[in-house]
Motif scaffolding. Structure first.
Motif, short mmCIF file in Angstrom:
data_model
loop_
_atom_site.label_atom_id
_atom_site.label_comp_id
_atom_site.label_asym_id
_atom_site.label_seq_id
_atom_site.Cartn_x
_atom_site.Cartn_y
_atom_site.Cartn_z
N GLN A 118 -11.69 1.28 -7.03
CA GLN A 118 -11.10 0.24 -6.14
C GLN A 118 -9.44 0.82 -6.24
O GLN A 118 -8.68 0.79 -5.15
CB GLN A 118 -11.16 -1.11 -7.00
N GLU A 119 -8.98 1.31 -7.24
CA GLU A 119 -7.45 1.75 -7.60
C GLU A 119 -7.32 3.19 -6.66
O GLU A 119 -6.30 3.16 -6.10
CB GLU A 119 -7.00 2.00 -9.13
N SER A 120 -8.16 3.87 -6.89
CA SER A 120 -8.06 5.17 -6.12
C SER A 120 -8.26 4.91 -4.50
O SER A 120 -7.46 5.48 -3.80
CB SER A 120 -9.18 6.13 -6.39
N HIS A 123 -4.71 3.56 -3.15
CA HIS A 123 -3.66 4.52 -3.20
C HIS A 123 -4.08 5.72 -2.41
O HIS A 123 -3.05 6.41 -2.06
CB HIS A 123 -3.29 4.81 -4.79
N SER A 127 -6.62 8.10 -8.70
CA SER A 127 -5.58 7.59 -9.58
C SER A 127 -5.96 7.59 -11.06
O SER A 127 -7.06 6.58 -11.44
CB SER A 127 -5.10 6.32 -8.90
N ARG A 129 -4.93 6.79 -15.34
CA ARG A 129 -4.01 6.53 -16.21
C ARG A 129 -3.85 7.41 -17.52
O ARG A 129 -4.59 8.24 -17.53
CB ARG A 129 -4.54 5.01 -16.59
N ARG A 165 0.63 6.01 -13.14
CA ARG A 165 -0.62 6.37 -12.23
C ARG A 165 -0.47 7.63 -11.65
O ARG A 165 0.44 7.88 -10.97
CB ARG A 165 -0.55 5.29 -11.27
#
Length: 183
Positions: A118-120, A123, A127, A129, A165
């Motif tokens: 979802q984060e990838s 963006h 992504s 951390r 990130r």
């Protein structure tokens, strides 16, 4: 299809300034610009590996990894590869340098595969951390550029409210291991 067709620059000098870190102060680990000095094949000693993982395009990988300091594969390109299928298995995935085969990232760590996806997706690039970076092989330069110690351009650190990130080109981390890994 040319995955770099967007022409978008991911230089974070404009967006994050010089050496901004919102992590715990330990990361990112900074390297010297000499890591990216001219070598036999751009900033690399040799071209990227053939037959990259997840169906990543070798021609694009060569251009992004070794002959580039500012541009990225097109936003969302990683979703056209088979990476999501491997992530869906729910196990940690090791991402290897497309030039050297050294491990660079291991994800997901400290979150679910769904959270990583979802984060990838939000963006446009995988992504990572701080806890997902293999710091033995990765450095950030003062302008936020993320690079491998062999001179592979990976992407950029674009910190957000949750910390560092690292937005990374999938073509840069689609390599295969070249030596046994003990992680």
């Amino acid at each position: 299809v040319d995955p770099t067709n967007s022409g978008a620059s991911t230089s974070c000098t404009k967006t994050m300034g010089n050496k901004v870190s919102r992590g715990n102060g330990e990361y990112p680990i900074y390297g010297d610009n000499a890591i990216m000095k001219k070598k036999a094949h751009g900033t690399c000693d040799h071209p990227v590996q053939q037959d990259l993982r997840w169906g990543a395009d070798t021609k694009t990988a060569n251009r992004i990894c070794c002959h580039n300091r500012h541009f990225a594969e097109r936003s969302g390109y990683w979703e056209s590869t088979t990476l999501k299928k491997e992530l869906a298995e729910g196990k940690e995935v090791t991402f290897y340098d497309s030039v050297s085969g050294k491990p660079l990232f291991i994800a997901p760590r400290g979150r679910t595969a769904d959270a990583f996806i979802q984060e990838s997706r939000a963006h446009g690039w995988p992504s990572f951390r701080d806890e997902e970076v293999v710091w033995d092989n990765v450095r950030c330069l003062g302008n936020g550029e993320a690079v491998s110690l062999v001179g592979t351009h990976l992407g950029h650190n674009l910190p957000d409210k949750n910390g560092n990130r690292y937005c990374i080109n999938v073509v840069s981390v689609a390599g295969k291991p070249t030596e046994p890994q003990n992680m």
